[in-house]
Enzyme design. Structure first.
Site, PDB file in Angstrom:
ATOM      1  N   ARG A   1      24.669  -0.388   9.587  1.00 40.95           N
ATOM      2  CA  ARG A   1      26.192   0.534   8.963  1.00 40.95           C
ATOM      3  C   ARG A   1      25.876   1.838  10.370  1.00 40.95           C
ATOM      4  O   ARG A   1      25.159   2.263  10.146  1.00 40.95           O
ATOM      5  CB  ARG A   1      26.510   1.050   7.509  1.00 40.95           C
ATOM      6  CG  ARG A   1      24.859   2.131   7.357  1.00 40.95           C
ATOM      7  CD  ARG A   1      25.561   2.889   6.126  1.00 40.95           C
ATOM      8  NE  ARG A   1      24.929   3.775   5.614  1.00 40.95           N
ATOM      9  CZ  ARG A   1      23.524   4.163   4.896  1.00 40.95           C
ATOM     10  NH1 ARG A   1      23.139   2.797   4.748  1.00 40.95           N
ATOM     11  NH2 ARG A   1      22.536   4.554   4.899  1.00 40.95           N
TER      12      ARG A   1
ATOM     13  N   LYS B 151       0.817  -1.095   0.000  1.00 42.67           N
ATOM     14  CA  LYS B 151      -0.079  -0.709  -0.206  1.00 42.67           C
ATOM     15  C   LYS B 151       0.705   0.791  -0.106  1.00 42.67           C
ATOM     16  O   LYS B 151       1.632   1.337   0.774  1.00 42.67           O
ATOM     17  CB  LYS B 151      -1.285  -0.190   1.027  1.00 42.67           C
ATOM     18  CG  LYS B 151      -2.196   0.900   1.449  1.00 42.67           C
ATOM     19  CD  LYS B 151      -2.991   0.593   0.297  1.00 42.67           C
ATOM     20  CE  LYS B 151      -4.081   2.420   0.625  1.00 42.67           C
ATOM     21  NZ  LYS B 151      -4.319   2.314  -0.115  1.00 42.67           N
TER      22      LYS B 151
ATOM     23  N   LYS C  34      19.618  12.606   1.183  1.00 45.74           N
ATOM     24  CA  LYS C  34      19.147  13.429   2.516  1.00 45.74           C
ATOM     25  C   LYS C  34      19.708  14.782   2.178  1.00 45.74           C
ATOM     26  O   LYS C  34      20.899  14.326   1.363  1.00 45.74           O
ATOM     27  CB  LYS C  34      19.710  12.305   3.830  1.00 45.74           C
ATOM     28  CG  LYS C  34      18.213  11.242   3.907  1.00 45.74           C
ATOM     29  CD  LYS C  34      18.820  10.759   5.208  1.00 45.74           C
ATOM     30  CE  LYS C  34      17.710   9.576   5.382  1.00 45.74           C
ATOM     31  NZ  LYS C  34      19.178   8.053   6.070  1.00 45.74           N
TER      32      LYS C  34
ATOM     33  N   ASN D 102      19.399   0.120   7.616  1.00 42.26           N
ATOM     34  CA  ASN D 102      20.790   0.300   7.629  1.00 42.26           C
ATOM     35  C   ASN D 102      21.511  -0.346   9.088  1.00 42.26           C
ATOM     36  O   ASN D 102      21.665  -0.140   9.713  1.00 42.26           O
ATOM     37  CB  ASN D 102      20.662   1.647   7.452  1.00 42.26           C
ATOM     38  CG  ASN D 102      20.337   1.614   6.086  1.00 42.26           C
ATOM     39  OD1 ASN D 102      19.946   2.047   5.271  1.00 42.26           O
ATOM     40  ND2 ASN D 102      19.592   3.437   7.050  1.00 42.26           N
TER      41      ASN D 102
ATOM     42  N   GLU E  64      14.614   2.560   9.803  1.00 45.78           N
ATOM     43  CA  GLU E  64      14.013   3.478   8.989  1.00 45.78           C
ATOM     44  C   GLU E  64      12.566   2.952   9.454  1.00 45.78           C
ATOM     45  O   GLU E  64      12.273   2.128   9.129  1.00 45.78           O
ATOM     46  CB  GLU E  64      14.302   3.664   7.626  1.00 45.78           C
ATOM     47  CG  GLU E  64      15.887   3.953   7.617  1.00 45.78           C
ATOM     48  CD  GLU E  64      16.268   4.105   6.061  1.00 45.78           C
ATOM     49  OE1 GLU E  64      17.508   4.522   5.669  1.00 45.78           O
ATOM     50  OE2 GLU E  64      15.344   3.627   5.190  1.00 45.78           O
TER      51      GLU E  64
END
Ligand code: MV4
Length: 448
Positions: free
Chosen positions: A292, A201, A237, A290, A275
């Site tokens: 790292r 979705k 970013k 992530n 995230e």
């Protein structure tokens, strides 16, 4: 503790890692391509090894060359930084086979989180909220359309090997599905050599909020609060901050718990970031993990007053975590300063820096590897500095950032400083009123 760490990276992060190693009495080895021979990471490391020509594939991405440098310098650990080999499970595995500590999680954990469908299945098992969608990979258009009808349009087609927006498509209605499916598959195949696709979705007007976690080798995982990374352009970013202006104590508690469960269920070791997409109702969904240290880690360091690289090295050496979850006590914002022209579609602007004066003063931090007379090479990432400000409140932090941006001087190349100056004056940014689509409508004023 380690005796000697080889830093398999370049630029500001290589320098950042060297600084912490020095403070921990650990010897350092820099590796560099011929394009980076005049870099500060080469100068400040205890030893430096040239690993090849400028192209990343022949230097910073070459596992044999890095391992040769490890061998001749007798390093006992490798710090991969971010980018390059940081999330390469094969590299982590080679290190393991050679008895060299890869400062990061195990190859198995990297593999599990690198494949988005596997990561999502793992999160469902751990009780972490995920976006409703297909149960694993989707085999063909027909199945994709059937699932999409059930969950309701708009939907998102994603590549299981994806990340950074590649192989990702928004589909608004069934008649567009086949076309989007074909193009997503092609892009995934050519970008990752893997055309596995799943469907979910589409979450409208989401914020990108990530939780920093750290796990030790003894099963303990804690969270170090969140960063808001919603100000992005083409999945790059531009600005990050902590705390998120959208956060509440209750939401942080819930997201923190979910991020810890995510880490615990894979016995996560090292620093990592979970995230999430957060919708306007403050419902949150796992997006990816992530494995790292990230570019924006200083924002967290400033609000919790801890050196994350130091903590990362300590857990890699087997030390036990002592702290508990950390809640931000201050506000921090990071502006990424790139060698790009914001007036020309953020086009890269490498070249010689003729003059350089970095902002200074209370609550101002600049992480950079560049200096007056340095030439920004065209071969790598265009980020040349990170300007991080901290203050008691978000409003004071923005005010400080304006002041710091105004005293930053970089001449000879174009940078993103003018963009950041205007962003810090933007009404919606100031009010914390933004989501991941903010940059789609942000318009830069004429050069002033
Ligand atoms: C989404 C989404 C909306 N709904 N998934 C972008 C990169 C990749 N990691 C996942 N991304 C997104 N996934 C669903 N189901 C919106 C995005 C997205 C995005 C996410 C975070 C930050 C910026 C973004 C910009 C565009 C789209």
């Amino acid at each position: 503790m380690f005796n000697k760490i080889l830093i398999a990276n370049r630029g500001e992060i290589a320098l950042r890692i060297i600084r912490t190693c020095k403070e921990m009495d650990i010897l350092t080895v820099a590796v560099y391509s011929t394009a980076d021979k005049d870099s500060l990471h080469v100068r400040f490391a205890d030893e430096a090894v040239c690993i090849g020509p400028p192209a990343s594939a022949d230097s910073y991405l070459s596992i044999p060359k890095i391992m040769a440098a490890v061998e001749i310098t007798n390093a006992d650990a490798v710090h991969p930084g971010y980018g390059f080999l940081a999330e390469n499970a094969d590299f982590a595995e080679v290190c393991q086979q050679y008895g060299i500590k890869f400062i990061g999680p195990t190859p198995e954990m990297i593999r599990k989180m690198g494949d988005k469908v596997t990561a999502k299945e793992t999160m469902i098992k751990a009780g972490v909220p995920v976006v409703p969608g297909s149960d694993g990979l989707v085999k063909d258009v027909k199945e994709g359309q059937k699932i999409s009808k059930e969950i309701g349009y708009p939907v998102m087609i994603k590549a299981t090997a994806g990340g950074g927006g590649k192989g990702m498509r928004i589909v608004k209605s069934e008649d567009k599905f086949e076309e989007m499916w074909d193009s997503a598959r092609k892009e995934a195949k050519s970008s990752f050599g893997n055309d596995g696709i799943y469907v979910e979705k589409f979450v409208e007007e989401p914020r990108h909020i990530e939780i920093q976690i750290i796990g030790d080798q003894h099963g303990k995982v804690i969270h170090l609060s969140e960063r808001d990374c919603s100000i992005q352009r083409r999945h790059q970013k531009l600005v990050e901050e902590s705390p998120s202006p959208f956060m509440t104590d209750e939401l942080r508690e819930e997201m923190g718990k979910a991020a810890i469960r995510a880490g615990e269920c894979i016995n996560y070791e090292g620093v990592g970031t979970v995230e999430f997409l957060v919708d306007k109702y403050r419902k949150f969904y796992f997006m990816e993990m992530n494995t790292r240290i990230q570019v924006e880690h200083p924002v967290t360091e400033e609000v919790i007053d801890h050196d994350l690289i130091k903590e990362q090295i300590k857990v890699a050496a087997g030390e036990k975590l002592t702290g508990e979850n950390y809640i931000p006590q201050l506000h921090a914002i990071e502006c990424r300063i790139n060698a790009e022209d914001p007036y020309n579609g953020f086009r890269p602007s490498p070249g010689k820096i003729e003059s350089f004066h970095s902002s200074k003063g209370h609550g101002v931090r600049v992480d950079t590897h560049v200096y007056a007379g340095y030439t920004v090479p065209p071969y790598y990432d265009s980020m040349i500095a990170k300007l991080i400000c901290k203050a008691q409140t978000r409003q004071e932090c923005i005010t400080k950032m304006r002041r710091a941006l105004n005293e930053f001087i970089i001449e000879g190349i174009k940078t993103t400083i003018p963009f950041h100056k205007q962003l810090m004056e933007d009404k919606n940014f100031i009010e914390g009123n933004f989501d991941t689509s903010f940059m789609d409508t942000f318009r830069l004023n004429e050069r002033d």
